[in-house]
Design a protein around this motif. Structure first.
Motif, PDB file in Angstrom:
ATOM      1  N   THR A  29       0.165   0.422  -7.032  1.00  0.00           N
ATOM      2  CA  THR A  29      -0.610   1.184  -6.049  1.00  0.00           C
ATOM      3  C   THR A  29      -1.419   2.246  -6.794  1.00  0.00           C
ATOM      4  O   THR A  29      -1.092   2.629  -7.920  1.00  0.00           O
ATOM      5  CB  THR A  29       0.301   1.885  -5.017  1.00  0.00           C
ATOM      6  N   TYR A  31      -4.114   5.794  -5.546  1.00  0.00           N
ATOM      7  CA  TYR A  31      -4.655   6.490  -4.374  1.00  0.00           C
ATOM      8  C   TYR A  31      -5.761   7.477  -4.728  1.00  0.00           C
ATOM      9  O   TYR A  31      -6.447   7.978  -3.855  1.00  0.00           O
ATOM     10  CB  TYR A  31      -3.539   7.281  -3.667  1.00  0.00           C
ATOM     11  N   LEU A  48      -3.572  -1.638  -5.498  1.00  0.00           N
ATOM     12  CA  LEU A  48      -3.421  -1.600  -4.052  1.00  0.00           C
ATOM     13  C   LEU A  48      -3.509  -0.151  -3.589  1.00  0.00           C
ATOM     14  O   LEU A  48      -2.696   0.680  -3.993  1.00  0.00           O
ATOM     15  CB  LEU A  48      -2.054  -2.177  -3.638  1.00  0.00           C
ATOM     16  N   GLY A  50      -2.408   1.552  -1.149  1.00  0.00           N
ATOM     17  CA  GLY A  50      -1.398   1.275  -0.120  1.00  0.00           C
ATOM     18  C   GLY A  50      -1.315   2.399   0.898  1.00  0.00           C
ATOM     19  O   GLY A  50      -1.618   3.563   0.597  1.00  0.00           O
ATOM     20  N   ASP A  51      -0.847   2.022   2.096  1.00  0.00           N
ATOM     21  CA  ASP A  51      -0.623   3.078   3.091  1.00  0.00           C
ATOM     22  C   ASP A  51       0.625   3.884   2.744  1.00  0.00           C
ATOM     23  O   ASP A  51       0.965   4.843   3.432  1.00  0.00           O
ATOM     24  CB  ASP A  51      -0.577   2.517   4.519  1.00  0.00           C
ATOM     25  N   SER A  52       1.291   3.509   1.624  1.00  0.00           N
ATOM     26  CA  SER A  52       2.360   4.359   1.089  1.00  0.00           C
ATOM     27  C   SER A  52       1.786   5.708   0.662  1.00  0.00           C
ATOM     28  O   SER A  52       2.543   6.644   0.385  1.00  0.00           O
ATOM     29  CB  SER A  52       3.053   3.678  -0.096  1.00  0.00           C
ATOM     30  N   ASP A  90      -5.040  -1.157   2.136  1.00  0.00           N
ATOM     31  CA  ASP A  90      -4.224  -1.437   3.324  1.00  0.00           C
ATOM     32  C   ASP A  90      -4.970  -1.051   4.594  1.00  0.00           C
ATOM     33  O   ASP A  90      -5.526   0.059   4.687  1.00  0.00           O
ATOM     34  CB  ASP A  90      -2.941  -0.586   3.279  1.00  0.00           C
ATOM     35  N   LYS A 120      -5.432  -5.513   3.060  1.00  0.00           N
ATOM     36  CA  LYS A 120      -4.084  -6.064   3.241  1.00  0.00           C
ATOM     37  C   LYS A 120      -3.600  -5.706   4.631  1.00  0.00           C
ATOM     38  O   LYS A 120      -3.876  -4.617   5.137  1.00  0.00           O
ATOM     39  CB  LYS A 120      -3.115  -5.511   2.185  1.00  0.00           C
ATOM     40  N   HIS A 144       1.202  -9.603   4.112  1.00  0.00           N
ATOM     41  CA  HIS A 144       2.375  -8.800   3.723  1.00  0.00           C
ATOM     42  C   HIS A 144       3.510  -9.152   4.686  1.00  0.00           C
ATOM     43  O   HIS A 144       3.414  -8.881   5.885  1.00  0.00           O
ATOM     44  CB  HIS A 144       2.013  -7.312   3.803  1.00  0.00           C
ATOM     45  N   VAL A 187       1.952 -10.420  -0.145  1.00  0.00           N
ATOM     46  CA  VAL A 187       3.012  -9.565  -0.684  1.00  0.00           C
ATOM     47  C   VAL A 187       4.300  -9.873   0.075  1.00  0.00           C
ATOM     48  O   VAL A 187       4.292  -9.966   1.299  1.00  0.00           O
ATOM     49  CB  VAL A 187       2.657  -8.063  -0.513  1.00  0.00           C
ATOM     50  N   GLU A 189       7.998  -8.256   0.554  1.00  0.00           N
ATOM     51  CA  GLU A 189       8.727  -7.023   0.247  1.00  0.00           C
ATOM     52  C   GLU A 189      10.195  -7.128   0.639  1.00  0.00           C
ATOM     53  O   GLU A 189      10.526  -7.485   1.780  1.00  0.00           O
ATOM     54  CB  GLU A 189       8.057  -5.849   0.980  1.00  0.00           C
ATOM     55  N   ILE A 210       7.816  -7.330  -4.256  1.00  0.00           N
ATOM     56  CA  ILE A 210       8.368  -5.992  -4.516  1.00  0.00           C
ATOM     57  C   ILE A 210       9.791  -6.050  -3.961  1.00  0.00           C
ATOM     58  O   ILE A 210       9.989  -6.239  -2.769  1.00  0.00           O
ATOM     59  CB  ILE A 210       7.512  -4.854  -3.913  1.00  0.00           C
ATOM     60  N   VAL A 220       4.526  -5.946  -7.691  1.00  0.00           N
ATOM     61  CA  VAL A 220       3.853  -4.697  -7.347  1.00  0.00           C
ATOM     62  C   VAL A 220       4.897  -3.591  -7.232  1.00  0.00           C
ATOM     63  O   VAL A 220       6.012  -3.836  -6.784  1.00  0.00           O
ATOM     64  CB  VAL A 220       3.036  -4.812  -6.028  1.00  0.00           C
ATOM     65  N   VAL A 222       5.076   0.889  -6.363  1.00  0.00           N
ATOM     66  CA  VAL A 222       4.369   2.131  -6.019  1.00  0.00           C
ATOM     67  C   VAL A 222       4.323   2.974  -7.296  1.00  0.00           C
ATOM     68  O   VAL A 222       5.356   3.208  -7.936  1.00  0.00           O
ATOM     69  CB  VAL A 222       5.101   2.869  -4.874  1.00  0.00           C
TER      70      VAL A 222
END
Ligand code: KIV
Length: 271
Positions: A29, A31, A48, A50-52, A90, A120, A144, A187, A189, A210, A220, A222
């Motif tokens: 990931t 950002y 990615l 990611g929305d993480s 994401d 994604k 995902h 993905v 998970e 993951i 993948v 984070v």
């Protein structure tokens, strides 16, 4: 004549070729601009957004609060940094579950306003109409499945998914449906390694795991987790490549001490 060496960019086709040749795909990931530059320089295949980001950048407990505008901000920051990697953003919670037209509008905003290469989306058969509509517009989609954090309140916990036969067969059917719709990768998970390996052999498109074992086509993580920035998150699947929490804490404490004692700046650190 240009003296710059041409960078061969990673595309969705590159990933398919990698799977066909048995070459593993690396994904992390990212950002923000500064971190994404380093990740790209290291030679990662996919970044990615990611929305993480909702957790690690904004401090929310779940991925639900992050907005489409915030994802676009992160996506555009990463795109400005990257020369080689494929960039996937994401679609955040609430931006595609309503109906397929809304999903398409959200995906178009991401593509237009960030310059990323793909989106994604979490889910299988329940979002297939939206996946198809986005793909029809020429936007590549990564699926995902397994643990899908946007549905955390439906499941109630972050434990391993699809351990029982029924959920496992549904996951395989969902993977086939996403492939048939035209997704370029999926993905998986936090599911049993044997199931993930089965999916990777069942579908032709790349499967990125993951917490899904080593029988898939790529991995993948984070980035904050693998760097050890958050020392309270220690799931079994996570390999920490650094203990940045300790190192950063040490640096910040040393700086504070140097300011307080008057040691910083010294004669050479001023004009
Ligand atoms: O948002 C994210 O970081 C993700 C990865 C965990 C795959 O979806």
């Amino acid at each position: 004549m240009s003296v710059h060496k041409e960078v061969k960019k990673v595309t969705t086709h590159t990933l398919q070729e990698m799977k066909n040749r048995g070459h593993k795909i690396s994904m992390l990931t990212g950002y923000d601009y500064s971190m994404a530059r380093i990740i790209d320089e290291a030679g990662i295949d996919v970044i990615l957004v990611g929305d993480s980001a909702s957790n690690v950048m904004a401090g929310h407990e779940t991925t639900l609060p992050i907005t489409l505008d915030q994802m676009i901000y992160h996506g555009a920051s990463v795109v400005r940094a990257v020369q080689r990697a494929l960039i996937v953003v994401d679609l955040p919670f609430g931006s595609y579950q309503g109906n397929s037209k809304e999903a398409l509008n959200s995906a178009i905003r991401i593509m237009k306003e960030t310059g990323a290469h793909a989106v994604k989306m979490e889910g299988g058969s329940e979002i297939i109409e939206s996946v198809r509509r986005i793909l029809t517009a020429g936007i590549p989609v990564m699926g995902h499945l397994g643990l899908t954090p946007q549905s955390i309140y439906k499941f109630g916990t972050y434990v391993v998914r699809a351990k029982e036969h029924e959920e496992a067969s549904r996951l395989i059917e969902d993977a086939k449906a996403l492939e048939e719709a035209g997704c370029f990768a999926i993905v998986l998970e936090k599911i049993p390694a044997a199931l993930a390996s089965n999916v990777a052999q069942t579908v032709q498109i790349p499967i990125i795991g993951i917490g899904a074992g080593n029988g898939v086509d790529g991995q993948v993580l984070v980035v904050h987790d693998m760097l050890g920035i958050n020392n309270e998150f220690n799931p079994r699947f996570l390999r920490k490549y650094h203990n940045l929490h300790e190192q950063m804490l040490g640096a910040f404490t040393a700086y504070i001490r140097d300011v307080q004692t008057g040691d910083f700046p010294n004669d050479k650190e001023q004009y």
